[in-house]
Scaffold this motif. Sequence first.
Motif, mmCIF file in Angstrom:
data_model
loop_
_atom_site.group_PDB
_atom_site.id
_atom_site.type_symbol
_atom_site.label_atom_id
_atom_site.label_comp_id
_atom_site.label_asym_id
_atom_site.label_seq_id
_atom_site.Cartn_x
_atom_site.Cartn_y
_atom_site.Cartn_z
ATOM 1 N N LEU A 238 -15.740 -1.467 10.241
ATOM 2 C CA LEU A 238 -15.165 -1.839 9.101
ATOM 3 C C LEU A 238 -15.050 -0.447 8.030
ATOM 4 C CD1 LEU A 238 -17.624 -4.818 7.999
ATOM 5 C CD2 LEU A 238 -15.225 -5.066 8.837
ATOM 6 N N ALA A 239 -15.204 0.573 8.783
ATOM 7 C CA ALA A 239 -15.246 1.716 8.209
ATOM 8 C C ALA A 239 -13.695 2.051 7.890
ATOM 9 C CB ALA A 239 -15.869 3.047 9.090
ATOM 10 N N PRO A 240 -13.179 2.560 6.735
ATOM 11 C CA PRO A 240 -11.987 3.019 6.534
ATOM 12 C C PRO A 240 -11.394 4.197 7.178
ATOM 13 C CG PRO A 240 -12.974 3.433 4.578
ATOM 14 C CD PRO A 240 -13.955 2.855 5.597
ATOM 15 N N PRO A 241 -10.492 4.382 7.670
ATOM 16 C CA PRO A 241 -9.802 5.624 8.043
ATOM 17 C C PRO A 241 -9.820 6.781 7.169
ATOM 18 C CG PRO A 241 -7.861 4.420 7.513
ATOM 19 C CD PRO A 241 -9.124 3.396 7.582
ATOM 20 N N PRO A 242 -9.682 8.205 7.374
ATOM 21 C CA PRO A 242 -9.780 9.299 6.487
ATOM 22 C C PRO A 242 -8.480 9.018 5.361
ATOM 23 C CG PRO A 242 -9.840 9.860 8.867
ATOM 24 C CD PRO A 242 -9.762 8.434 8.767
ATOM 25 N N LYS A 243 -8.932 9.776 4.314
ATOM 26 C CA LYS A 243 -7.859 9.471 3.342
ATOM 27 C C LYS A 243 -6.448 10.079 3.515
ATOM 28 C CE LYS A 243 -7.126 10.877 -1.720
ATOM 29 N NZ LYS A 243 -6.953 9.464 -1.734
ATOM 30 N N HIS A 244 -6.238 11.060 4.468
ATOM 31 C CA HIS A 244 -4.882 11.532 4.611
ATOM 32 C C HIS A 244 -4.170 10.682 5.682
ATOM 33 C CE1 HIS A 244 -7.005 12.908 8.260
ATOM 34 N NE2 HIS A 244 -5.729 13.058 8.912
ATOM 35 N N ILE A 245 -4.885 9.625 6.574
ATOM 36 C CA ILE A 245 -4.412 8.400 7.498
ATOM 37 C C ILE A 245 -4.227 7.328 6.459
ATOM 38 C CG2 ILE A 245 -4.695 6.768 9.143
ATOM 39 C CD1 ILE A 245 -4.293 9.689 10.167
ATOM 40 N N GLN A 246 -4.912 7.105 5.425
ATOM 41 C CA GLN A 246 -4.480 5.960 4.387
ATOM 42 C C GLN A 246 -3.202 6.298 3.731
ATOM 43 O OE1 GLN A 246 -7.941 4.435 2.290
ATOM 44 N NE2 GLN A 246 -9.256 5.610 3.378
ATOM 45 N N GLU A 247 -3.075 7.495 3.452
ATOM 46 C CA GLU A 247 -1.714 7.817 2.655
ATOM 47 C C GLU A 247 -0.724 7.730 3.483
ATOM 48 O OE1 GLU A 247 -1.527 8.383 -0.573
ATOM 49 O OE2 GLU A 247 -3.750 7.948 -0.792
ATOM 50 N N ALA A 248 -0.828 8.038 4.768
ATOM 51 C CA ALA A 248 0.308 8.114 5.718
ATOM 52 C C ALA A 248 0.599 6.310 6.014
ATOM 53 C CB ALA A 248 -0.013 8.379 7.110
ATOM 54 N N LEU A 249 -0.496 5.679 6.154
ATOM 55 C CA LEU A 249 -0.223 4.096 6.283
ATOM 56 C C LEU A 249 0.704 3.534 5.127
ATOM 57 C CD1 LEU A 249 -3.568 3.114 7.695
ATOM 58 C CD2 LEU A 249 -1.507 2.793 8.884
ATOM 59 N N LYS A 250 0.593 4.072 4.046
ATOM 60 C CA LYS A 250 1.378 3.608 2.835
ATOM 61 C C LYS A 250 2.785 3.784 3.169
ATOM 62 C CE LYS A 250 -2.446 4.451 -0.664
ATOM 63 N NZ LYS A 250 -2.656 5.260 -1.830
ATOM 64 N N LEU A 251 3.259 4.469 3.841
ATOM 65 C CA LEU A 251 4.533 4.520 3.894
ATOM 66 C C LEU A 251 5.328 3.838 5.048
ATOM 67 C CD1 LEU A 251 4.927 8.302 3.143
ATOM 68 C CD2 LEU A 251 5.326 6.388 1.772
ATOM 69 N N ILE A 252 4.196 3.180 5.826
ATOM 70 C CA ILE A 252 4.811 2.602 6.964
ATOM 71 C C ILE A 252 5.158 1.058 6.936
ATOM 72 C CG2 ILE A 252 3.862 1.680 9.464
ATOM 73 C CD1 ILE A 252 2.056 4.266 9.555
ATOM 74 N N HIS A 253 6.328 0.621 7.359
ATOM 75 C CA HIS A 253 6.613 -0.847 7.093
ATOM 76 C C HIS A 253 5.691 -1.743 7.627
ATOM 77 C CE1 HIS A 253 9.375 -4.143 7.562
ATOM 78 N NE2 HIS A 253 10.317 -3.366 7.054
ATOM 79 N N ASP A 254 5.809 -2.710 6.795
ATOM 80 C CA ASP A 254 4.673 -4.023 6.692
ATOM 81 C C ASP A 254 4.663 -4.460 8.278
ATOM 82 O OD1 ASP A 254 4.013 -3.603 4.084
ATOM 83 O OD2 ASP A 254 4.985 -5.272 3.407
ATOM 84 N N GLU A 255 5.912 -4.851 8.576
ATOM 85 C CA GLU A 255 6.090 -5.429 9.987
ATOM 86 C C GLU A 255 5.296 -4.679 11.106
ATOM 87 O OE1 GLU A 255 9.030 -7.844 12.907
ATOM 88 O OE2 GLU A 255 10.015 -6.239 11.770
#
Length: 200
Positions: free
Chosen positions: A30-47
């Motif tokens: 359940l641990a979240p990924p590092p902050k820079h990965i979370q920021e990168a994920l925001k730009l990835i298409h939902d599908e």
Amino acid sequence: MSNIHEEVQHYYGKELQQSSDLKTSACCTLAPPPKHIQEALKLIHDEVVIKYYGCGLTIPNQLKGLKILDLGSGSGRDCYIAAQLVGEEGQVVGVDMTPEQLEVANKHLEYHREQFGYQKSNVTFVKGNIEQLDKLGFEPESFDLIISNCVINLATDKQKVLNDAYKLLKKVAKCIFLTFMQIDASLKLYKITLYFGENA
């Protein structure tokens, strides 16, 4: 193609339609990924995110300008994360044998190029079996880093995957970063650094 390869293709291409369809979460936390990965994920298409079936984080830090190979890249989530971290001058290549997953990954190449603000895409997806890397036309010693997210464990011949991967790594690199692989004592790992990613 072996029965196991067909079963893997069916499961990841036909049976699964989104991450919540996975039949186990045993190798996830359940641990979240590092902050820079979370920021990168925001730009990835939902599908791409919805059809992500990996089980951890295979992406180390300090990737600027590197050429990365992702074995079993699926919908392309990790490739698109890595594409942001290597920058426009870097390159990411994903290999997968499942047509449905490759269709999703390739469909959103232009979307991600625009999201990242790049002049041209730095991501390529190749259809192929990771047990046949030697037949996919890659130049020997052409990659700085190889990643694989919960895929090599599905290979029937893990030793061949490692042998071929080793040949593709630059001599100054020799690094494979992966998650959830059962290492048999008989596997020859050469003089490479084998990192196991956090399950996140």
